[in-house]
Design a protein around this motif. Structure first.
Motif, PDB file in Angstrom:
ATOM      1  N   ALA A  19     -15.211  -6.976  -1.624  1.00 25.96           N
ATOM      2  CA  ALA A  19     -14.094  -6.229  -1.041  1.00 25.96           C
ATOM      3  C   ALA A  19     -13.172  -7.167  -0.280  1.00 25.96           C
ATOM      4  N   LEU A  23      -9.187  -7.876  -0.973  1.00 25.93           N
ATOM      5  CA  LEU A  23      -8.151  -7.666   0.033  1.00 25.93           C
ATOM      6  C   LEU A  23      -7.354  -8.931   0.277  1.00 25.93           C
ATOM      7  N   THR A  26      -4.874  -9.302  -2.514  1.00 24.88           N
ATOM      8  CA  THR A  26      -3.745  -8.376  -2.394  1.00 24.88           C
ATOM      9  C   THR A  26      -2.801  -8.818  -1.282  1.00 24.88           C
ATOM     10  N   THR A  30       1.176  -9.709  -1.720  1.00 16.93           N
ATOM     11  CA  THR A  30       2.246  -8.857  -1.208  1.00 16.93           C
ATOM     12  C   THR A  30       2.919  -9.406   0.047  1.00 16.93           C
ATOM     13  N   ARG A  33       6.686 -10.436  -0.082  1.00 17.37           N
ATOM     14  CA  ARG A  33       7.551  -9.293  -0.358  1.00 17.37           C
ATOM     15  C   ARG A  33       7.677  -8.397   0.852  1.00 17.37           C
ATOM     16  N   ILE A  34       6.570  -8.177   1.567  1.00 19.14           N
ATOM     17  CA  ILE A  34       6.620  -7.318   2.745  1.00 19.14           C
ATOM     18  C   ILE A  34       7.519  -7.945   3.805  1.00 19.14           C
ATOM     19  N   GLN A  37      11.068  -7.471   2.750  1.00 16.65           N
ATOM     20  CA  GLN A  37      11.510  -6.079   2.937  1.00 16.65           C
ATOM     21  C   GLN A  37      11.827  -5.815   4.394  1.00 16.65           C
ATOM     22  N   ASN A 127       9.898   9.111  12.044  1.00 14.77           N
ATOM     23  CA  ASN A 127       8.977  10.037  11.401  1.00 14.77           C
ATOM     24  C   ASN A 127       9.296  11.444  11.886  1.00 14.77           C
ATOM     25  N   PRO A 130      11.858  16.457   8.582  1.00 18.71           N
ATOM     26  CA  PRO A 130      13.049  16.597   7.747  1.00 18.71           C
ATOM     27  C   PRO A 130      13.691  17.962   7.969  1.00 18.71           C
TER      28      PRO A 130
ATOM     29  N   THR B  33       6.663  17.931   3.228  1.00 22.13           N
ATOM     30  CA  THR B  33       8.013  18.377   3.569  1.00 22.13           C
ATOM     31  C   THR B  33       9.054  17.765   2.647  1.00 22.13           C
ATOM     32  N   VAL B  74     -16.685   1.061   2.591  1.00 22.48           N
ATOM     33  CA  VAL B  74     -16.102  -0.270   2.331  1.00 22.48           C
ATOM     34  C   VAL B  74     -15.275  -0.234   1.052  1.00 22.48           C
ATOM     35  N   SER B  78     -11.175  -0.533   1.042  1.00 19.85           N
ATOM     36  CA  SER B  78     -10.521  -1.646   0.356  1.00 19.85           C
ATOM     37  C   SER B  78      -9.414  -1.152  -0.555  1.00 19.85           C
ATOM     38  N   THR B  81      -6.444   0.011   1.443  1.00 20.69           N
ATOM     39  CA  THR B  81      -5.643  -1.103   1.978  1.00 20.69           C
ATOM     40  C   THR B  81      -4.795  -1.730   0.883  1.00 20.69           C
ATOM     41  N   ILE B  82      -5.355  -1.814  -0.331  1.00 10.94           N
ATOM     42  CA  ILE B  82      -4.576  -2.348  -1.449  1.00 10.94           C
ATOM     43  C   ILE B  82      -3.347  -1.461  -1.693  1.00 10.94           C
ATOM     44  N   LEU B  85      -0.761  -1.945   1.271  1.00 10.34           N
ATOM     45  CA  LEU B  85       0.045  -3.168   1.195  1.00 10.34           C
ATOM     46  C   LEU B  85       1.018  -3.108   0.025  1.00 10.34           C
ATOM     47  N   SER B  86       0.555  -2.588  -1.125  1.00 13.10           N
ATOM     48  CA  SER B  86       1.434  -2.562  -2.291  1.00 13.10           C
ATOM     49  C   SER B  86       2.618  -1.627  -2.062  1.00 13.10           C
ATOM     50  N   LYS B  88       3.939  -0.795   0.787  1.00 15.34           N
ATOM     51  CA  LYS B  88       4.815  -1.421   1.776  1.00 15.34           C
ATOM     52  C   LYS B  88       5.725  -2.433   1.098  1.00 15.34           C
ATOM     53  N   ALA B  89       5.179  -3.140   0.098  1.00 16.72           N
ATOM     54  CA  ALA B  89       5.941  -4.193  -0.558  1.00 16.72           C
ATOM     55  C   ALA B  89       6.903  -3.642  -1.597  1.00 16.72           C
ATOM     56  N   PHE B  90       6.518  -2.570  -2.319  1.00 15.95           N
ATOM     57  CA  PHE B  90       7.325  -2.186  -3.477  1.00 15.95           C
ATOM     58  C   PHE B  90       8.076  -0.868  -3.323  1.00 15.95           C
ATOM     59  N   PRO B  92       9.306   0.767  -0.131  1.00 20.03           N
ATOM     60  CA  PRO B  92       9.370   0.869   1.333  1.00 20.03           C
ATOM     61  C   PRO B  92       9.855   2.230   1.842  1.00 20.03           C
ATOM     62  N   PHE B  97       8.161   7.064   4.958  1.00 18.99           N
ATOM     63  CA  PHE B  97       7.975   8.507   5.141  1.00 18.99           C
ATOM     64  C   PHE B  97       6.496   8.858   5.321  1.00 18.99           C
TER      65      PHE B  97
END
Lengths: 195, 209
Positions: A19, A23, A26, A30, A33-34, A37, A127, A130, B33, B74, B78, B81-82, B85-86, B88-90, B92, B97
């Motif tokens: 795990a 992580l 990943t 990323t 990119r983060i 952004q 947040n 809406p 919403t 675990v 994991s 979290t993947i 992160l993904s 957040k990166a792709f 946003p 939201f």
């Protein structure tokens, strides 16, 4: 006993190690990119509140930041930016703060020019509900009311939006924070010269 | 294959995690919403559910019973979290939201519940069907609820920055639909509707026999 520890421990450790490796991969993939952004979102927010600026420079001087945080006791100030024109002259300041809205803290950018007038207000991350809270935080008309404000006291007393009381109050707190920081810290910096 | 499809369909109807098992409801009430956000939430849940089901099922012979829950957590954490992160990166905007609800998938009872109730005692192939079925069951309900609340509660339906439908100007959007009481009331109606539908389906199955 040892046998029991091995029987339970080895599979747990092996799975945790897999795990962790997943992580780490990943995260490495990323990370850039983060960061990009986040930076793009911040720049966009700053250009929205300081339309005359050509570029921005983050204030990294710890003393200035600490006194800015102290200047606004109710609203946390997260970052300060110098707005620079094409010749590198400081034309204003961007104050990023996190006032409380209805749905938790919102990240907000407020632009202040060299004379202490608000040049624009922008909510970067929020947040809010809406259709209710967003009537305040995404309302150009409402946010526009703060443009030209000079006094923190008066800004706080401006009318909020019906149905979005807490969100309006959050926006007002952010403007108040920016003006307080200008008054107590930024005004005193020598011509806003580079730190 | 027939068994596989049956497991998949179970998640959508007779064992729908939201309307029948009634687990994992907090996120449904909170993020329904906006259609766009709800759809991404659904996709995130499907992703985590299918992959954690697969891994837990694949590792089931290797996982000692006494420590299975920590191992499930675990694995699930994991994958969450993947996803976190993904997104957040792709994506946003959707990430902004959904906010804290993405990391909270870790404690979503559907994911842990399926690991314990299904994946730990079934084959990988069947666990895929269970993950897809449960995930789709979740996504369909949350997206439907979100589409309704967004359209009738805020007056228009938006998707990826485009406005799909707008209510006529004489329609005053009632705020209650966007608040939690509105979510509870609508969700109650959805439960009633799906109960009626399931009863109808069960009756038809009886007749077919």
């Amino acid at each position: 006993m040892l046998k029991l520890y091995l029987r339970l421990g080895v599979p747990t450790i092996v799975i945790c190690a897999i795990a962790a490796a997943g992580l780490a991969a990943t995260y490495a993939f990323t990370k850039d990119r983060i960061a990009a952004q986040d930076k793009a979102a911040q720049e966009k927010a700053l250009f929205a509140v300081l339309p005359d600026a050509k570029s921005f420079k983050e204030v990294t001087d710890k003393g200035t930041l600490a006194s800015a945080v102290k200047a606004s006791p109710d609203t946390p100030v997260k970052a300060l930016f110098q707005a620079l024109d094409s010749s590198g002259e400081v034309t204003g300041w961007g104050v990023v703060s996190t006032p409380r809205g209805y749905g938790g803290p919102m990240t907000m950018a407020v632009g202040v020019d060299r004379n202490g007038k608000v040049t624009g207000v922008n909510i970067v991350i929020h947040n809010e509900t809406p259709g209710l809270g967003t009537k305040a935080v995404a309302n150009k008309d409402f946010l526009g009311r703060f443009t030209g404000a000079e006094s923190a006291e008066k800004a706080v007393k401006l009318d909020g939006i019906t149905g979005a009381t807490k969100s309006s109050r959050g926006v007002k707190r952010g403007v108040e924070a920016a003006l307080l920081v200008y008054d107590k810290v930024l005004k005193g910096l020598k011509g806003g010269a580079s730190q | 294959m027939k068994e596989w499809l049956k497991v998949l369909k179970n998640g959508l109807s007779f064992e729908n995690p939201l309307t029948i098992l009634m687990i994992g409801l907090c996120s449904v009430l909170a993020v329904s919403t906006k259609l766009e956000g709800a759809l991404f939430m659904g996709l995130a849940v499907i992703f985590v559910l299918v992959l954690s089901n697969v891994l837990i099922s694949a590792l089931r012979k290797f996982t000692p019973e006494e420590v299975r829950i920590p191992i499930f957590i675990v694995v699930i954490a994991s994958f969450v979290t993947i996803v976190d992160l993904s997104m957040k990166a792709f994506v946003p905007t959707a990430y902004a939201f959904l906010g804290v609800w993405i990391p909270l998938i870790v404690v979503n009872c559907i994911v842990l519940g399926r690991a314990e109730a299904f994946a730990y005692t079934n084959t990988v192939w069947m666990s895929v069907a269970d993950g897809i079925g449960m995930g789709l069951g979740y996504t369909i309900i949350i997206s439907g609820l979100a589409a309704f609340r967004e359209l009738f509660g805020s007056g228009s339906l938006q998707f990826l920055g485009r406005t799909l439908v707008t209510m006529p100007s004489w329609y005053p959007p009632p705020n209650i639909l966007l608040l939690f009481p509105g979510a509870f009331i609508l969700f109650g109606l959805i439960i009633a509707g799906s109960k009626a539908l399931n009863r109808h389906l069960a009756a038809r199955q009886e007749v077919a026999k």
